[in-house]
Design a protein around this motif. Structure first.
Motif, short mmCIF file in Angstrom:
data_model
loop_
_atom_site.label_atom_id
_atom_site.label_comp_id
_atom_site.label_asym_id
_atom_site.label_seq_id
_atom_site.Cartn_x
_atom_site.Cartn_y
_atom_site.Cartn_z
N THR B 18 -3.80 -28.11 -31.22
CA THR B 18 -4.21 -26.88 -31.90
C THR B 18 -4.14 -27.09 -33.41
O THR B 18 -3.23 -27.77 -33.91
N VAL B 19 -5.10 -26.52 -34.10
CA VAL B 19 -5.09 -26.60 -35.56
C VAL B 19 -5.44 -25.22 -36.12
O VAL B 19 -6.26 -24.49 -35.54
N PHE B 65 -12.35 -21.05 -30.49
CA PHE B 65 -12.23 -20.71 -31.90
C PHE B 65 -11.81 -19.25 -32.04
O PHE B 65 -12.44 -18.36 -31.47
N LEU B 66 -10.76 -19.03 -32.83
CA LEU B 66 -10.28 -17.68 -33.06
C LEU B 66 -10.05 -17.47 -34.55
O LEU B 66 -9.27 -18.19 -35.16
N THR B 76 -7.46 -16.89 -41.24
CA THR B 76 -7.16 -18.13 -40.53
C THR B 76 -8.21 -18.38 -39.46
O THR B 76 -8.77 -17.44 -38.89
N LEU B 77 -8.46 -19.64 -39.22
CA LEU B 77 -9.37 -20.06 -38.16
C LEU B 77 -8.61 -21.06 -37.30
O LEU B 77 -8.23 -22.13 -37.77
N LYS B 78 -8.37 -20.67 -36.06
CA LYS B 78 -7.60 -21.50 -35.14
C LYS B 78 -8.54 -22.12 -34.13
O LYS B 78 -9.42 -21.44 -33.57
N GLU B 85 -15.94 -32.81 -30.63
CA GLU B 85 -17.10 -32.28 -31.34
C GLU B 85 -16.76 -31.23 -32.39
O GLU B 85 -17.65 -30.77 -33.12
N ASP B 86 -15.48 -30.87 -32.47
CA ASP B 86 -15.05 -29.90 -33.49
C ASP B 86 -14.85 -30.57 -34.85
O ASP B 86 -14.64 -29.87 -35.86
#
Lengths: 116, 115
Positions: B18-19, B65-66, B76-78, B85-86
């Motif tokens: 997770t990032v 994607f959240l 924030t984009l998690k 491919e991300d």
């Protein structure tokens, strides 16, 4: 659907010569057009935009762009290139459909290489 | 006046991890956009916030994607779980009015590498 095309992946020009980076667009309605530049290891920087009015738009760092409605083009130009202009250039159109939220649709980018 | 800032500048993670990417817009800009450039292709829109509300999330690739913008300030984009491919550069931009004629001001981007 609205779209932007930058037909050249790379443009090479000698320092002191004029430069042109090409952009064509396809939109429904009036086009709102933008140019951004990305220098190495930096973010996108706004150069100029066309909303309405004079077809020749002047922007930052001596750049200008010419809006041509009949040719659906918005080419970026500079009379005399500098080595420091070497960067990645993006053309974009604002999606002003029913939502009018301003999201940008970008071209693929053109790498400008100015050689001394 | 401070510009748009993004953190981290670079993230390298393994597939499945997770990032979380962070964006701080220009102070006073209610409109915040996320974009992504993958594999040297064009920069693509992901989503648009007006204050804390998602105005348009039509560009989000999938439910891994959240994006959040609690309080209408930073966003924030998690990505969870991350896939190969991300990988790409994630840009954040902000503008004052969120209309088609507004100039969007971009941050330096976060380069995400998924191994």
């Amino acid at each position: 659907a609205q779209s932007v095309a930058q037909p050249e992946d790379q443009v090479n020009v000698a320092e002191g010569n004029p430069l042109t980076v090409k952009c064509t667009y396809s939109v429904s309605g009036n086009p709102y057009l933008f140019w951004y530049v990305q220098y190495p290891n930096r973010g996108l920087q706004f150069l100029l935009k066309y909303i309405t009015g004079d077809n020749l738009v002047k922007g930052s760092y001596g750049f200008e762009a010419e809006f041509n409605k009949s040719q659906t083009s918005f080419h970026l130009k500079k009379p005399s290139a500098l080595v420091s202009d070497s960067a990645l250039y993006f053309c974009a159109v604002s999606d002003h459909g029913s939502s009018n939220t301003g999201k940008l649709i970008f071209g693929q980018g053109t790498t400008l290489q100015v050689k001394p | 006046e401070a510009g748009v800032t993004q953190f981290p500048s670079h993230s390298v993670i393994e597939k499945g991890q997770t990032v979380t990417l962070r964006c701080d817009p220009i102070s006073g800009h209610d409109n915040l956009y996320w974009y992504r450039r993958v594999m040297g292709k064009e920069i693509k829109f992901l989503l648009h916030f007006v204050k804390e509300s998602k105005q348009d999330e039509s560009g989000m690739p999938n439910n891994r994607f959240l994006a959040e913008r609690t309080g209408g300030t930073y966003s924030t984009l998690k990505v969870q779980p991350a896939e190969l491919e991300d990988s790409g550069v994630y840009f954040c931009a902000s503008s004052p009015r969120g209309i088609s004629t507004d100039t969007q001001y971009f941050g330096p981007g976060t380069r995400l590498t998924v191994l």
